[in-house]
Scaffold this active site. Structure first.
Site, PDB file in Angstrom:
ATOM      1  N   LYS A  62       0.712  -1.137   0.074  1.00 46.55           N
ATOM      2  CA  LYS A  62      -0.018   0.009  -0.058  1.00 46.55           C
ATOM      3  C   LYS A  62       0.691   1.368   0.012  1.00 46.55           C
ATOM      4  O   LYS A  62       0.483   2.377  -0.787  1.00 46.55           O
ATOM      5  CB  LYS A  62      -0.919   0.077   1.090  1.00 46.55           C
ATOM      6  CG  LYS A  62      -1.895  -1.177   1.234  1.00 46.55           C
ATOM      7  CD  LYS A  62      -2.993  -1.081   2.320  1.00 46.55           C
ATOM      8  CE  LYS A  62      -2.415  -1.525   3.792  1.00 46.55           C
ATOM      9  NZ  LYS A  62      -1.777  -2.854   3.697  1.00 46.55           N
ATOM     10  N   THR A  63       2.094   1.456   0.918  1.00 51.50           N
ATOM     11  CA  THR A  63       2.700   2.348   0.852  1.00 51.50           C
ATOM     12  C   THR A  63       3.462   2.630  -0.302  1.00 51.50           C
ATOM     13  O   THR A  63       3.781   3.584  -0.880  1.00 51.50           O
ATOM     14  CB  THR A  63       3.737   2.220   2.181  1.00 51.50           C
ATOM     15  OG1 THR A  63       3.157   2.364   3.220  1.00 51.50           O
ATOM     16  CG2 THR A  63       4.541   3.481   2.268  1.00 51.50           C
ATOM     17  N   ASP A 107      -1.407   6.864   6.569  1.00 54.84           N
ATOM     18  CA  ASP A 107      -1.395   5.454   6.755  1.00 54.84           C
ATOM     19  C   ASP A 107      -2.237   4.971   8.259  1.00 54.84           C
ATOM     20  O   ASP A 107      -2.556   5.988   8.931  1.00 54.84           O
ATOM     21  CB  ASP A 107       0.005   4.709   7.192  1.00 54.84           C
ATOM     22  CG  ASP A 107       0.160   3.290   7.132  1.00 54.84           C
ATOM     23  OD1 ASP A 107      -0.906   2.590   6.658  1.00 54.84           O
ATOM     24  OD2 ASP A 107       1.271   2.734   7.476  1.00 54.84           O
ATOM     25  N   THR A 156      -5.415  -1.515   7.314  1.00 56.19           N
ATOM     26  CA  THR A 156      -5.494  -2.928   7.334  1.00 56.19           C
ATOM     27  C   THR A 156      -6.780  -3.197   8.086  1.00 56.19           C
ATOM     28  O   THR A 156      -7.234  -4.442   8.021  1.00 56.19           O
ATOM     29  CB  THR A 156      -4.493  -3.562   8.396  1.00 56.19           C
ATOM     30  OG1 THR A 156      -4.748  -2.866   9.613  1.00 56.19           O
ATOM     31  CG2 THR A 156      -3.130  -3.203   7.700  1.00 56.19           C
ATOM     32  N   ARG A 216       6.700  -7.969   2.021  1.00 57.06           N
ATOM     33  CA  ARG A 216       7.421  -7.774   2.962  1.00 57.06           C
ATOM     34  C   ARG A 216       7.959  -8.705   3.863  1.00 57.06           C
ATOM     35  O   ARG A 216       9.516  -8.531   4.142  1.00 57.06           O
ATOM     36  CB  ARG A 216       6.501  -6.690   4.066  1.00 57.06           C
ATOM     37  CG  ARG A 216       7.270  -6.030   5.081  1.00 57.06           C
ATOM     38  CD  ARG A 216       6.562  -5.538   5.991  1.00 57.06           C
ATOM     39  NE  ARG A 216       6.008  -4.219   5.441  1.00 57.06           N
ATOM     40  CZ  ARG A 216       4.795  -3.746   5.875  1.00 57.06           C
ATOM     41  NH1 ARG A 216       4.226  -4.091   7.009  1.00 57.06           N
ATOM     42  NH2 ARG A 216       4.223  -2.567   5.324  1.00 57.06           N
TER      43      ARG A 216
END
Length: 323
Positions: A62-63, A107, A156, A216
């Site tokens: 997402k980032t 975020d 999330t 990640r």
């Protein structure tokens, strides 16, 4: 001091592994196609794109998408988070410091205070910041006109975002999905090149297999396997990967010690279930939120546990593997 430097180096490394172009960004094809249309049309109109919301489990990119959107628009990316915006003044400071066309990335937007949300609505809809000065009968509202900007938000926990806030993401709300092993292997191949790391193809596929469908985690495991290979004067082959992951206590399915403890607790203490979340958290000495958001999604994805109205139960697959 050395611990801080180590963390800074790790953060810099994570940033170095982040995709720098759309062609490097593996997976999430439908989202990329939609963003291409949205961004291209906005650029043709010489306008800021409409606001965008990304949701899904942590570590799926997402980032990174926010970074790529900013790069595509050739503008600044301002980054903050829901927990960091504690007061109305914090949000006002962020918004008034934006320049024309900036991308603001928030975020964990589900953790915004509801009072702050109320200030955000007119900013998103009309580019207006309403600030109330004073209290009681003498209070007055000061309106500030903001520069055009695009809010890119990530969460999330989409269910925790209020309906009024969710409805203002007119550019689109996009769910990021878990990755396939082939996609993760492609990501790891890119990362190994960036790390100037000699790695066997089957070794990278083994890491991908144990990465919980998450880029990640895949990159984290790659770095740890690289360290093991370096200390043992080896390139990254299958043997060094298996040895490194064994030291990390990650099994062939990608389960860690706590994942296995959850399964074995349900089998041994609760005869396979059903067992409620609170009871399971107590029995495993784990927080309910961690169980529900970190461990359960992966265990359910693998078909190892199921959620039922009465609680969590173990599947036949779990019994065969861990019973």
């Amino acid at each position: 001091m050395s611990n801080n430097n180590g963390q800074n180096n790790e953060d810099m490394l994570d940033s170095a592994l982040r995709p720098k172009s759309w062609s490097e960004y593996v997976g999430q094809q439908k989202i990329k196609e939609n963003l291409n249309i949205l961004l291209s049309a906005a650029k043709q109109r010489a306008q800021s794109p409409e606001h965008i919301l990304f949701y899904g489990p942590p570590g799926l990119g997402k980032t990174t998408l926010a970074h790529l959107i900013s790069k595509e628009l050739n503008t600044n990316l301002r980054i903050t988070s829901g927990p960091a915006i504690e007061k109305v003044g914090d949000l006002a400071s962020v918004l008034t410091n934006l320049t024309k066309g900036d991308v603001l990335f928030i975020d964990e937007i589900h953790r915004l205070n509801k009072n702050i949300e109320e200030i955000l609505y007119p900013a998103m809809e009309s580019g207006i910041l309403d600030i109330i000065i004073g209290k009681g009968a003498s209070a007055r509202t000061l309106q500030l006109e903001l520069e055009p900007f695009t809010l890119v938000a990530a969460t999330t926990q989409a269910s925790m975002i209020s309906s009024p806030l969710r409805s203002r993401f007119s550019g689109g709300t996009f769910k990021l999905n878990y990755y396939s092993e082939d996609e993760l292997a492609e990501i790891l191949t890119q990362s190994a090149k960036k790390l100037e790391l000699k790695a066997d193809k089957d070794a990278l596929k083994e890491i991908a297999k144990r990465s919980r469908f998450t880029p990640r985690i895949a990159n984290y495991l790659l770095k740890r396997c690289r360290d093991y290979a370096q200390i043992n004067n080896s390139h990254l082959d299958m043997e060094s990967v298996k040895n490194a992951l064994e030291l990390l206590d990650i099994d062939e399915l990608g389960l860690n010690e706590q994942d296995r403890a959850i399964i074995k607790t349900i089998i041994q203490k609760f005869s396979g279930g059903p067992v409620g979340l609170k009871t399971l958290a107590t029995a495993t000495s784990e927080e309910e939120q961690t169980l529900e958001q970190v461990h359960e999604p992966f265990l359910i994805q693998l078909g190892l546990i199921e959620r039922t109205p009465r609680g969590r139960i173990i599947t036949e697959k779990s019994k065969k593997l861990y019973g």
